[in-house]
Design a protein around this motif. Structure first.
Motif, mmCIF file in Angstrom:
data_model
loop_
_atom_site.group_PDB
_atom_site.id
_atom_site.type_symbol
_atom_site.label_atom_id
_atom_site.label_comp_id
_atom_site.label_asym_id
_atom_site.label_seq_id
_atom_site.Cartn_x
_atom_site.Cartn_y
_atom_site.Cartn_z
ATOM 1 N N UNK A 70 1.026 -0.994 -0.378
ATOM 2 C CA UNK A 70 -0.338 0.105 -0.106
ATOM 3 C C UNK A 70 0.931 1.129 0.376
ATOM 4 N N UNK A 71 1.891 1.562 0.519
ATOM 5 C CA UNK A 71 2.540 2.446 0.827
ATOM 6 C C UNK A 71 4.366 1.898 0.736
ATOM 7 N N UNK A 72 4.918 2.525 -0.077
ATOM 8 C CA UNK A 72 6.937 2.289 -0.421
ATOM 9 C C UNK A 72 7.258 3.339 0.141
ATOM 10 N N UNK A 73 8.164 3.788 1.513
ATOM 11 C CA UNK A 73 8.908 4.580 1.682
ATOM 12 C C UNK A 73 10.293 4.733 1.647
ATOM 13 N N UNK A 74 11.034 5.255 0.616
ATOM 14 C CA UNK A 74 12.380 5.070 0.930
ATOM 15 C C UNK A 74 13.025 6.177 1.425
ATOM 16 N N UNK A 75 13.533 5.913 1.998
ATOM 17 C CA UNK A 75 14.438 6.812 2.910
ATOM 18 C C UNK A 75 16.220 7.270 3.154
ATOM 19 N N UNK A 76 16.526 8.209 2.871
ATOM 20 C CA UNK A 76 17.876 7.960 2.334
ATOM 21 C C UNK A 76 18.624 9.219 3.538
ATOM 22 N N UNK A 77 19.663 8.685 4.004
ATOM 23 C CA UNK A 77 21.170 9.500 4.878
ATOM 24 C C UNK A 77 21.869 8.859 4.664
ATOM 25 N N UNK A 78 22.510 10.358 4.507
ATOM 26 C CA UNK A 78 23.760 10.251 4.249
ATOM 27 C C UNK A 78 25.004 10.579 5.244
ATOM 28 N N UNK A 79 25.535 8.938 5.180
ATOM 29 C CA UNK A 79 26.295 8.670 6.083
ATOM 30 C C UNK A 79 28.502 9.317 6.180
ATOM 31 N N UNK A 80 28.338 10.123 4.558
ATOM 32 C CA UNK A 80 29.766 10.574 4.568
ATOM 33 C C UNK A 80 28.956 11.231 2.677
ATOM 34 N N UNK A 81 30.710 11.582 2.900
ATOM 35 C CA UNK A 81 30.602 12.961 1.797
ATOM 36 C C UNK A 81 30.267 11.782 0.484
ATOM 37 N N UNK A 82 31.025 10.340 0.542
ATOM 38 C CA UNK A 82 30.738 9.683 -1.064
ATOM 39 C C UNK A 82 29.685 8.920 -0.524
ATOM 40 N N UNK A 83 28.593 8.235 0.456
ATOM 41 C CA UNK A 83 28.465 7.337 0.680
ATOM 42 C C UNK A 83 26.696 7.665 1.589
ATOM 43 N N UNK A 84 25.398 6.942 0.394
ATOM 44 C CA UNK A 84 24.264 6.693 0.727
ATOM 45 C C UNK A 84 24.085 5.701 2.147
ATOM 46 N N UNK A 85 23.285 5.853 2.687
ATOM 47 C CA UNK A 85 22.079 4.558 3.612
ATOM 48 C C UNK A 85 21.006 4.844 3.165
ATOM 49 N N UNK A 86 20.304 3.540 2.267
ATOM 50 C CA UNK A 86 18.783 3.941 1.806
ATOM 51 C C UNK A 86 18.409 2.569 2.240
ATOM 52 N N UNK A 87 16.966 3.613 3.327
ATOM 53 C CA UNK A 87 15.981 2.259 4.183
ATOM 54 C C UNK A 87 15.003 1.791 3.511
ATOM 55 N N UNK A 88 14.657 1.062 3.468
ATOM 56 C CA UNK A 88 12.773 1.109 2.081
ATOM 57 C C UNK A 88 12.363 0.502 3.286
ATOM 58 N N UNK A 89 11.427 1.340 3.741
ATOM 59 C CA UNK A 89 9.978 0.542 4.191
ATOM 60 C C UNK A 89 8.464 0.730 3.519
ATOM 61 N N UNK A 90 7.882 -0.885 3.817
ATOM 62 C CA UNK A 90 7.002 -0.930 2.617
ATOM 63 C C UNK A 90 5.150 -1.692 3.814
ATOM 64 N N UNK A 91 4.404 -0.567 3.477
ATOM 65 C CA UNK A 91 3.182 -1.548 4.448
ATOM 66 C C UNK A 91 2.944 -1.991 3.501
ATOM 67 N N UNK A 92 2.006 -3.226 4.024
ATOM 68 C CA UNK A 92 1.625 -4.770 3.069
ATOM 69 C C UNK A 92 0.569 -4.470 4.086
ATOM 70 N N UNK A 93 -0.663 -4.671 2.878
ATOM 71 C CA UNK A 93 -2.209 -5.313 3.311
ATOM 72 C C UNK A 93 -1.755 -6.775 3.437
ATOM 73 N N UNK A 94 -2.103 -7.481 4.724
ATOM 74 C CA UNK A 94 -1.857 -9.032 4.746
ATOM 75 C C UNK A 94 -3.031 -9.589 6.059
ATOM 76 N N UNK A 95 -4.288 -8.208 5.639
ATOM 77 C CA UNK A 95 -5.983 -8.563 7.039
ATOM 78 C C UNK A 95 -6.273 -9.693 6.465
#
Length: 673
Positions: free
Chosen positions: A281-306
């Protein structure tokens, strides 16, 4: 004879027993039933030398005539009913310390870890909570919530309900009693979800309305589960048969409590891939910059499993770019950031997809044995565990081009080839959505845009079929300046006052790939320039340093006309100490791993250092014997500090300007990395 006289006579006979035997029987009175092992454990804790056989043979003890666990099980004993009631009343009113100690011994006997859950001794958890209620009532709510959460997840709702009943019937605080009532109602619903009475839903809804926000995280999850159950039971849709079930009737072997057919895992996965937005239902792509040359990508998905309860159910968790099967082996998923989740490996995912397509090809009218459709169905259905994803891709391409396969099925197979499915094995529960998270690292390109701002260029691939949301975490020590997307990408800012200073949130309104990038149709390429500037305090500090150095330079000019050498020496020492403190504050970092705020602030740090050096030179000028040289040094230092003030003001204004169009060289560098 009245009941009180019976109790009095029972206690009179009991008090004639030896002291050690009386203490042991008194401690055993807190048990409804007990065996030889409990008698031995209690005697050891009380440090009495009474044999268990002597106690069990006492006239005050009776044996259960009905075996507790069936024929062949250990016999169970109990204190006679009248004496047990009399001992309880006397301990509660006259011997409170003995009463609590007896329950403490019983609690330590029944205490056992929750992970793993001892499903063969669930009743022990109920007894443990019963005795903890007397021994340490302030800990009951936390222990009850922990056990109920584990029991409900494991499918043992009845045990959770029995433990909650022990607390609900006791005199505890309103918050604990309300939580126990919520757990009881949940247990009733989950025990028979197809036969839920409306009065139970109303009772649960009323308890939730009066329940505040629990301080215990586990209790908070239980309250959230209860709210979802109320919504599920009051707003659940009417039963609908999925399209795949109509096309392949033999694929549906069972029905869920709402009457909806439950598909096999392979066909359900194909259905999710055909309509991924209905599952994710929703996909959130979060980007955190650990340094000037590396980015940490965190993906969170909400699933309709009811609507798909079950243990280790195959659920589509995310869509990766096509031919990214190798990434399935390295991704680590977690449910709500806590519990680890198993990811279906690449070969197993290919096998599941192949079997699903094979079943679709075999459905409907039986094709001739020598036809291409029959051959593809057999080969797909027999795809082995060791078969690679290349074989699956080749078979799907043949299916897509086969003449004896109907157009609708060919289009469906074509859709399967647009993505690499990320499939998770989840324990899902009725009425509860799921949420999974994973993260990975990728390179990014950072360059300065002026002296007070940096620009980070990112290249992201997002699945077109999902609702995507981007979040960019502001690096520590910096302030967001501007965001620019390439032509064809429209980012709509999502307002969130609570996280506005730390996280920028965007919804993808429009995204299309470039005409020359050769990107697959399923993924959209998002190229973004993120601008971050130094905070205002950094510019103020630079200006303050420049003003101070201008003042020192002006004082140095005045000292030239005074014949006080001590003043100039002290001024030189103080200025030197100031510049050393300013230089040592920055520390040292490796070129590629230095924090972004250090990299961004280097020009400002240089200006501050150079101002300090100029101030030292100006303050040391009166120590020289040359009047002309001293005047020149002090004058140049004053003018340099004045120019620095003008530079800082212009740099700050430049940092506030909008970013230019995304630079092509940065994205070309991203592609090469």
């Amino acid at each position: 004879m009245t009941q009180e006289n019976v109790y009095r006579r029972a206690l009179a006979h009991f008090d004639q027993l030896p002291a050690d035997e009386g203490r042991l029987l008194e401690a055993l009175a807190v048990h409804q039933w007990f065996g030889t092992d409990i008698a031995l454990y209690t005697a050891a804790n009380l440090d009495v030398g009474v044999p268990a056989e002597h106690v069990l043979a006492s006239p005050f003890v009776v044996r259960d005539r009905v075996p507790y666990g069936g024929p062949g099980s250990d016999p169970q004993y109990a204190i006679r009913s009248a004496l047990r009631t009399a001992l309880h009343d006397r301990m509660r009113t006259e011997r409170a310390a003995v009463y609590r100690e007896s329950h403490r011994i019983a609690f330590t006997y029944y205490n056992q870890p929750l992970q793993p859950l001892r499903t063969d001794r669930l009743i022990w958890y109920v007894y443990e909570i019963r005795h903890l209620l007397v021994f340490r009532p302030e800990l009951v709510a936390e222990r009850l919530a922990a056990f109920a959460h584990e029991a409900l997840i494991a499918g043992h709702a009845e045990a959770a309900g029995r433990a909650a009943a022990e607390v609900a019937d006791a005199s505890v605080g309103p918050g604990t009693q309300s939580l126990a009532g919520i757990i009881q109602a949940m247990a009733v619903i989950l025990n028979a979800p197809a036969h839920v009475e409306r009065s139970t839903i109303v009772t649960l809804d009323d308890l939730l309305a009066r329940q505040g926000t629990p301080s215990d995280p586990t209790a908070t999850r239980l309250v959230s589960l209860a709210r979802d159950l109320v919504v599920h039971c009051t707003e659940r849709p009417a039963p609908v048969t999925p399209l795949t079930a109509l096309v392949v009737p033999d694929a549906t072997t069972t029905v869920d409590p709402r009457g909806m057919p439950v598909l096999g895992g392979e066909l359900r996965l194909l259905q999710d891939l055909a309509h991924p937005a209905e599952t994710i239902t929703t996909r959130t792509h979060r980007v955190t910059f650990a340094s000037r040359s590396m980015a940490l990508h965190q993906v969170t998905t909400k699933l309709a499993t009811e609507d798909r309860p079950g243990r280790r159910s195959m659920v589509l968790a995310d869509l990766l770019p096509q031919d990214h099967w190798d990434r399935l082996e390295v991704l680590h998923l977690s449910e709500r950031g806590v519990s680890p989740v198993t990811v279906l490996p690449a070969n197993e995912t290919a096998r599941v997809m192949a079997r699903g397509v094979g079943r679709l090809l075999a459905g409907g009218e039986r094709p001739p044995e020598n036809s291409t459709r029959a051959e593809l169905s057999r080969r797909l259905d027999s795809l082995g565990w060791r078969s690679g994803t290349e074989e699956l891709t080749a078979l799907l391409r043949r299916t897509e081009q086969a003449d004896d396969v109907e157009e609708a099925l060919r289009q469906r197979v074509e859709g399967l080839m647009r993505y690499t499915p990320l499939v998770a094995l989840l324990d899902v529960h009725p009425g509860l959505p799921s949420e999974v998270t994973y993260q990975y690292e990728e390179d990014c390109v950072t360059h300065r845009d002026g002296w007070g701002r940096v620009v980070i260029s990112l290249d992201l691939s997002l699945p077109r079929a999902l609702t995507n949301r981007l979040e960019f975490v502001t690096p520590e020590g910096l302030v967001p300046a501007d965001v620019q997307g390439r032509e064809g990408t429209e980012l709509v800012r999502v307002r969130n006052e609570r996280t506005a200073s730390t996280t920028q949130q965007f919804a993808i309104e429009r995204a299309r790939p470039a005409d020359d990038d050769g990107e697959d149709e399923g993924m959209a390429r998002i190229m973004v320039d993120l601008g971050y500037r130094l905070p205002d305090r950094e510019f103020k500090d630079a200006l303050r340093t420049a003003y101070l150095c201008m003042l020192l330079s002006a004082l140095a000019l005045l000292l030239l006309f005074l014949d006080i050498a001590l003043v100039s020496i002290v001024g030189t020492v103080l200025a030197s100490i100031g510049v050393l403190v300013d230089v040592s504050r920055d520390g040292s970092h490796h070129e590629g791993s230095e924090p972004l705020h250090v990299y961004t602030g280097k020009p400002m740090f240089f200006l501050r250092r150079s101002n300090a050096v100029a101030a030292i030179a100006a303050s040391a000028a009166p120590n020289a014997n040359s009047l002309l040289g001293s005047l020149a040094a002090s004058g140049v230092a004053f003018l340099y500090c004045l120019a620095t003030c003008l530079v800082v003001v212009s740099v700050k204004r430049a940092a506030l300007r909008p970013l230019p169009e995304p630079s092509g060289h940065a994205f070309r560098a991203l592609r090469h990395t």
